[in-house]
Structures are given as C-alpha cells and as structure tokens.
Design an enzyme around this catalytic site. Sequence first.
Site, short mmCIF file in Angstrom:
data_model
loop_
_atom_site.label_atom_id
_atom_site.label_comp_id
_atom_site.label_asym_id
_atom_site.label_seq_id
_atom_site.Cartn_x
_atom_site.Cartn_y
_atom_site.Cartn_z
N ARG A 114 0.83 -1.21 0.00
CA ARG A 114 0.00 0.00 0.00
C ARG A 114 0.86 1.26 0.00
NH1 ARG A 114 -2.44 1.29 4.58
NH2 ARG A 114 -3.09 -0.85 5.03
N TYR A 126 -16.07 20.23 -12.77
CA TYR A 126 -16.48 18.86 -13.08
C TYR A 126 -17.48 18.37 -12.04
CZ TYR A 126 -16.08 13.75 -13.21
OH TYR A 126 -16.34 12.41 -13.22
N ASP A 147 -7.22 21.45 -11.78
CA ASP A 147 -7.54 20.22 -12.52
C ASP A 147 -7.12 20.45 -13.97
OD1 ASP A 147 -8.74 18.13 -13.95
OD2 ASP A 147 -10.44 18.01 -12.58
N LYS A 192 -8.36 9.68 -18.70
CA LYS A 192 -8.71 10.37 -19.94
C LYS A 192 -7.52 10.42 -20.90
CE LYS A 192 -12.57 10.99 -17.64
NZ LYS A 192 -12.82 12.21 -16.87
C1 LIG Z 1 -13.22 12.47 -15.53
C2 LIG Z 1 -12.77 13.68 -14.82
C3 LIG Z 1 -12.43 13.62 -13.45
C4 LIG Z 1 -12.61 12.36 -12.61
O1 LIG Z 1 -11.69 11.39 -12.95
P1 LIG Z 1 -11.98 9.80 -12.77
O2 LIG Z 1 -10.75 9.19 -13.31
O3 LIG Z 1 -13.22 9.50 -13.55
O4 LIG Z 1 -12.17 9.55 -11.32
C5 LIG Z 1 -11.96 14.78 -12.86
N1 LIG Z 1 -11.84 15.93 -13.54
C6 LIG Z 1 -12.17 16.02 -14.85
C7 LIG Z 1 -12.01 17.33 -15.55
C8 LIG Z 1 -12.64 14.90 -15.53
O5 LIG Z 1 -12.98 15.01 -16.82
#
Ligand SMILES: *Cc1c(COP(=O)(O)O)cnc(C)c1O
Length: 374
Positions: free
Chosen positions: A47, A98, A169, A194
């Site tokens: 972990r 988001y 982000d 993504k």
């Molecule tokens: C998809 C997304 C997230 C969340 O990420 P996960 O991998 O689905 O937990 C956070 N911020 C943005 C801008 C996103 O598009």
Amino acid sequence: MATNGWRQATIAISAGRGTRAPGDPMNVPIHLSSTYRAAEYGLDYGREKNAGWEAFEDAIGMLEGGKAVAFASGIAAIGSIFSGLRAGDAVVAPADAYSGTRRLLAMEAVRGVLDVRLVDFADRDAVSKACAGARLLWAESPSNPLLNVVDIADLAAIAHRAGADVAVDNTFATPLLQRPMELGADFVVHSATKLISGHSDILLGVAVGANPDRAESLRMQRTARGAIPGPLETYLALRGLRSLPARLDRAQATAKHLVSRLGRHPKVTRVRYPGLAGPDRAIARRQMAGLGTILSFEVSGGPAHADAICRNVQLIQHATSLGGPETLIERRARAAGEEMTPPALLRLSVGQEDVEDIWADLAEALDHDPDDRR
Ligand SMILES: *Cc1c(COP(=O)(O)O)cnc(C)c1O
C-alpha cells in the site's frame, strides 16, 4: 542523465524508464507483490510503494514541474487534496467545475467538514471576495463540459494574497498543453483515465505537489486512506503517455476543423472550444500551447434533437468519458449534477479517426431533428 531543457514531448517519451544499465528492460515491469522482504528498519508493504507507480509518477512529475503521486482514479486524486485540509477550512471552487468534484465538495460540506464557496470564476471580484479567509482555491481550465478558460496566473495571485493554496484540474489540457505550476499552482490533478492513458481501458488519477512537502502530504493521504492505483493501471498509463504527443497533435487538428465546420452549420446554435471568443481567447492563447481535443456544441432542436444525434451517429460512439482513440459524443445534461449545463449541449471528445469520416457522420446525424416538419 542530462534532462535539463528537454521539451515536453521528449519527456513524455523518455521519463520514467527506471535504471539504465546495459541489459536493463526498456520499460519498468509490472510488479505484482503485496509485500517486500524486510529491511532492518521500517515496513515495506504494497500500500506504500510500487516501482511501477514510481515510473509513472516520475514522468508526470517531470512534465508538470513537481512531484507526482498516483491514485486509483481522478476523483481519488482530487479527494486527496480535500482530505489534506482541516475541519472548517474554506474552499473556493468554480460553479462549473467537473460534476464529480462538486459532488465531493458537497459531501464534505454536508458532513460539516469544509466551507465550500462555489462562485462564477468569470467574475473576478466574486472570486476575490470568496478568497477572504479561504484555505484553498480550486480551478479547472478548460472546464468540463463548458470549456471555460480561466486566467490561472491571475487567480493564483488573488488566492496567494489571501493566504490560500491553489489547485488546478489539468485533465482537459494535459501537461503538454498547459503547465499550471509555472502559473503559480501549488497542486495539479489529472484524471489519467482520460487523455494521459488515452485508450478508454483504465481508471487512474494523479496529484502533483509543487514541492516535496506538499507531495508528501498527498502520499500520506494515499497510504492512510488506501486509494492506491493498480500496478497494471500505472503500466498502461505510462504506455499511453508515450503516444500522447502524437495523439494530441492529430486530435487537436481534427478538433479545429470540426469547430469551424460546426460553427457554419445551420442547426448548430453555439460551439464551445477554448479561446474561441471573448476574453477567453487571449487567456487561452497565453497560457496554453494548444487548445485541446474536446469541444461542445448546442443544437437548434433542443434536447430531443441532441438525443437523436446521439442515437443516429454510426462511427462516433455514444458514451461518456473522453480522451480515447475513438470519438465520443454525449448530451451532458442527462447526467446527475449538470444543472449548469445547457440541456441541448453535446460534448464531443475528438479521437484519432479520419476527420472527413467524423464530419460525414456528424453532418448526417445533425439532419435527424425529430421536430423538423418537412
Ligand atoms: C473524468 C474527470 C475527473 C474524474 O476522474 P476519474 O478518473 O473519472 O475519477 C476529474 N476531472 C475532470 C475534468 C474529468 O474530466
């Protein structure tokens, strides 16, 4: 290794390769082990560490200009920053963040842990006021799914004057198109699900601290709360990162064509893409090395028309998420927590297919307006 002065595309290909003695593998292998043979001091448990996590983290840290910590998902990476705050701390976040970020903040507010202040980030005075006494300013640029762009350097200056940290982000831009730490951010997060991993096959997140102390607090959150990534996931994400420069170039060029064609289409009432119009234009061109691979557009026939488009596309896939090789379309307002999103808005994640095939599919689907009486 003299890595000073490497450009972003070179780092994406070359960082995170482990040791470099003759005979060493080119890629850090997948380490499947929950424990390690005991050293004289300390415990080595799965972990806490994994060589594959570290390879991925080295590459992302170098790209962002900080120290990276990988998490089980993007939302787990985001949560690690919130859970590093103290009870009663105030967080200023954009009203169009988001939906998952807003849901997490709402949960912390309901539990009475965080004082959450959602504001319109286009209103600089409102942000300034909300920052008084705040501990953290959260930003997302470009935003999901409205593609709003904010001036990160300006917001960071406002937040720092008020004594607040700044987290960004950076999922939509990736570190190849935007480096928030150069603009003053203390933390950067990604949904590596993504564009970074880029193949719609894993969930993964990463949080980056601008200095070792901040990164250490993220690592402690990960070990204590257990939102650790899988070893296969970090391997695949690093593998995906190797092609990110090429994937971005291609999808971005396609996005640019689609933006201009959609903008001229009689059934499209509005196209959203970073820096397309207004004050966003100058900001995007200043702080981004490219405008990205995601766009949104609204159609004249309202939500029913938008739903019909999702049903009628053939090549383009009707699915949520973004950043994979296949072009995806989704009417975002169908999802929970999208009150800010116009009901007829379609988000398009531009993939790697030929631009003419994507356009032909989209143009054909746009003609299927269920309310058209011809
Ligand atoms: C998809 C997304 C997230 C969340 O990420 P996960 O991998 O689905 O937990 C956070 N911020 C943005 C801008 C996103 O598009």
